[in-house]
Design a protein around this motif. Structure first.
Motif, PDB file in Angstrom:
ATOM      1  N   MET A   1       0.841  -1.186   0.000  1.00  0.00           N
ATOM      2  CA  MET A   1       0.000   0.000   0.000  1.00  0.00           C
ATOM      3  C   MET A   1       0.884   1.247   0.000  1.00  0.00           C
ATOM      4  SD  MET A   1      -3.058   0.851   2.585  1.00  0.00           S
ATOM      5  CE  MET A   1      -3.649   2.475   2.755  1.00  0.00           C
ATOM      6  N   ILE A   2       0.570   2.177  -0.881  1.00  0.00           N
ATOM      7  CA  ILE A   2       1.345   3.409  -1.004  1.00  0.00           C
ATOM      8  C   ILE A   2       0.821   4.425  -0.003  1.00  0.00           C
ATOM      9  CG2 ILE A   2       1.959   5.302  -2.531  1.00  0.00           C
ATOM     10  CD1 ILE A   2       1.634   3.347  -4.864  1.00  0.00           C
ATOM     11  N   LYS A   3       1.739   4.983   0.750  1.00  0.00           N
ATOM     12  CA  LYS A   3       1.373   5.999   1.742  1.00  0.00           C
ATOM     13  C   LYS A   3       1.240   7.348   1.035  1.00  0.00           C
ATOM     14  CE  LYS A   3       2.407   7.645   6.265  1.00  0.00           C
ATOM     15  NZ  LYS A   3       1.098   7.764   6.822  1.00  0.00           N
ATOM     16  N   HIS A   4       0.188   8.065   1.373  1.00  0.00           N
ATOM     17  CA  HIS A   4      -0.026   9.394   0.814  1.00  0.00           C
ATOM     18  C   HIS A   4       0.428  10.431   1.833  1.00  0.00           C
ATOM     19  CE1 HIS A   4      -2.083   7.408  -2.361  1.00  0.00           C
ATOM     20  NE2 HIS A   4      -3.029   6.964  -1.568  1.00  0.00           N
ATOM     21  N   GLU A   5       0.724  11.594   1.331  1.00  0.00           N
ATOM     22  CA  GLU A   5       1.264  12.649   2.185  1.00  0.00           C
ATOM     23  C   GLU A   5       0.232  13.738   2.434  1.00  0.00           C
ATOM     24  OE1 GLU A   5       5.014  15.782   2.071  1.00  0.00           O
ATOM     25  OE2 GLU A   5       4.857  14.243   0.546  1.00  0.00           O
ATOM     26  N   GLU A   6       0.081  14.112   3.697  1.00  0.00           N
ATOM     27  CA  GLU A   6      -0.774  15.252   4.042  1.00  0.00           C
ATOM     28  C   GLU A   6       0.060  16.516   3.838  1.00  0.00           C
ATOM     29  OE1 GLU A   6      -4.057  15.194   4.820  1.00  0.00           O
ATOM     30  OE2 GLU A   6      -3.950  13.047   4.471  1.00  0.00           O
ATOM     31  N   LYS A   7      -0.487  17.456   3.073  1.00  0.00           N
ATOM     32  CA  LYS A   7       0.212  18.711   2.791  1.00  0.00           C
ATOM     33  C   LYS A   7      -0.711  19.876   3.076  1.00  0.00           C
ATOM     34  CE  LYS A   7       3.449  17.231  -0.735  1.00  0.00           C
ATOM     35  NZ  LYS A   7       4.057  17.592  -2.000  1.00  0.00           N
ATOM     36  N   TYR A   8      -0.121  21.037   3.172  1.00  0.00           N
ATOM     37  CA  TYR A   8      -0.869  22.281   3.299  1.00  0.00           C
ATOM     38  C   TYR A   8      -0.595  23.129   2.074  1.00  0.00           C
ATOM     39  CZ  TYR A   8      -1.933  21.082   8.095  1.00  0.00           C
ATOM     40  OH  TYR A   8      -2.407  20.445   9.209  1.00  0.00           O
ATOM     41  N   CYS A   9      -1.642  23.646   1.493  1.00  0.00           N
ATOM     42  CA  CYS A   9      -1.513  24.496   0.314  1.00  0.00           C
ATOM     43  C   CYS A   9      -0.756  25.762   0.707  1.00  0.00           C
ATOM     44  CB  CYS A   9      -2.897  24.844  -0.221  1.00  0.00           C
ATOM     45  SG  CYS A   9      -2.865  25.935  -1.659  1.00  0.00           S
ATOM     46  N   PRO A  10       0.329  26.097  -0.004  1.00  0.00           N
ATOM     47  CA  PRO A  10       1.095  27.298   0.346  1.00  0.00           C
ATOM     48  C   PRO A  10       0.338  28.602   0.073  1.00  0.00           C
ATOM     49  CG  PRO A  10       1.957  26.319  -1.665  1.00  0.00           C
ATOM     50  CD  PRO A  10       0.912  25.378  -1.128  1.00  0.00           C
ATOM     51  N   ARG A  11      -0.721  28.528  -0.696  1.00  0.00           N
ATOM     52  CA  ARG A  11      -1.497  29.723  -1.038  1.00  0.00           C
ATOM     53  C   ARG A  11      -2.616  29.989  -0.040  1.00  0.00           C
ATOM     54  NH1 ARG A  11      -5.833  30.745  -5.103  1.00  0.00           N
ATOM     55  NH2 ARG A  11      -5.622  32.926  -5.717  1.00  0.00           N
ATOM     56  N   CYS A  12      -3.409  28.961   0.299  1.00  0.00           N
ATOM     57  CA  CYS A  12      -4.575  29.172   1.163  1.00  0.00           C
ATOM     58  C   CYS A  12      -4.478  28.456   2.508  1.00  0.00           C
ATOM     59  CB  CYS A  12      -5.845  28.742   0.443  1.00  0.00           C
ATOM     60  SG  CYS A  12      -6.003  26.947   0.255  1.00  0.00           S
ATOM     61  N   LYS A  13      -3.425  27.676   2.685  1.00  0.00           N
ATOM     62  CA  LYS A  13      -3.152  26.942   3.939  1.00  0.00           C
ATOM     63  C   LYS A  13      -4.139  25.803   4.217  1.00  0.00           C
ATOM     64  CE  LYS A  13       0.034  30.013   4.572  1.00  0.00           C
ATOM     65  NZ  LYS A  13       0.942  30.044   3.472  1.00  0.00           N
ATOM     66  N   THR A  14      -4.943  25.399   3.238  1.00  0.00           N
ATOM     67  CA  THR A  14      -5.862  24.277   3.383  1.00  0.00           C
ATOM     68  C   THR A  14      -5.075  22.967   3.359  1.00  0.00           C
ATOM     69  OG1 THR A  14      -7.639  25.467   2.278  1.00  0.00           O
ATOM     70  CG2 THR A  14      -7.811  23.072   2.303  1.00  0.00           C
ATOM     71  N   GLU A  15      -5.449  22.043   4.229  1.00  0.00           N
ATOM     72  CA  GLU A  15      -4.805  20.728   4.237  1.00  0.00           C
ATOM     73  C   GLU A  15      -5.416  19.863   3.130  1.00  0.00           C
ATOM     74  OE1 GLU A  15      -3.633  17.176   7.357  1.00  0.00           O
ATOM     75  OE2 GLU A  15      -5.290  18.509   7.861  1.00  0.00           O
TER      76      GLU A  15
END
Length: 85
Positions: A1-15
């Motif tokens: 199973m491939i792990k996905h990464e939680e990120k924050y948008c650098p423009r609006c800060k939405t996860e």
């Protein structure tokens, strides 16, 4: 199973979840960008953006091109939109 990464948008800060391991399932896969649109966005941000911001920046790119063409055509008669400084 491939792990996905939680990120924050650098423009609006939405996860958001980045699925680079299965890119066809990623939230950005539905956003189709032409080369010039992609260059514009890459010139502003170095990392992934949320799909909403990608759509907004695509629109912003086209609005700027439209205004630039109007300015070229109208010359001294051109007036920038009221919301633009």
């Amino acid at each position: 199973m491939i792990k996905h990464e939680e990120k924050y948008c650098p423009r609006c800060k939405t996860e958001f979840e980045c699925k680079v391991g299965s890119i066809q399932l990623c939230q950005c896969a539905d956003i189709k960008l032409e080369h010039k649109e992609l260059e514009y966005i890459r010139g502003l941000y170095e990392s992934c953006l949320c799909a909403r911001c990608m759509k907004e920046l695509k629109t912003e790119f086209h609005n700027q091109n439209y205004q630039s063409k109007l300015k070229d055509i109208l010359g001294v008669f051109y007036r920038s939109p009221k919301n633009e400084k």
